[in-house]
Design a protein around this motif. Sequence first.
Motif: not given
Lengths: 114, 115
Positions: B23-31
């Motif tokens: 799973c990878n997430y966009s760095s602009s979203v919350s963590v």
Amino acid sequence: DTEVTQTPKHLVMGMTNKKSLKCEQHMGHRAMYWYKQKAKKPPELMFVYSYEKLSINESVPSRFSPECPNSSLLNLHLHALQPEDSALYLCASSQERPEGNEQYFGPGTRLTVT
Amino acid sequence: AQSVTQLDSQVPVFEEAPVELRCNYSSSVSVYLFWYVQYPNQGLQLLLKYLSGSTLVESINGFEAEFNKSQTSFHLRKPSVHISDTAEYFCAVLKKYGGYNKLIFGAGTRLAVHP
């Protein structure tokens, strides 16, 4: 207890019927959600209630009408649905805090529109 | 823009083998990151969550996930899978829209455990 209950489990309705889906939680959560999930897809958010007020409507057609009678109950009223509305409808709840909150899901209602 | 990417739509594995669901997430979203599991004909169950603190989080049934900020990943692992782990697994992030939080799901990964 992290249980969210939903009734009915299964529902078959014609395009002219009116029916309602019900959701209940007793965790003291003040945010409640409706999601729609098609087969082999992730859930899609439909509505969010925060402190019994509708806070998010994701451009859902008016044939879906949510209602939050109190902090523990959430209904979804259905009228004049289309066959493409057949799906699993999931209810969820969470605490209402500015920081992150996990959502707890119910087992869902499997809806078939004929 | 896609906030969560699950790189594998299906992962077949033999029983007792290790598994990793990516799973990878966009760095602009919350963590604030989550893994949910959905067994056939059931709702979603929260498997584990990362809100803050230790970057390694564990579930009661042997799964673990590690939050990696530099790689913007939150991969799910289990050292030895069982037949009963066969299910759909969804990675999700909490994203702020105005004053509200929304849960954004990845497309899901179907884990199929074979005897």
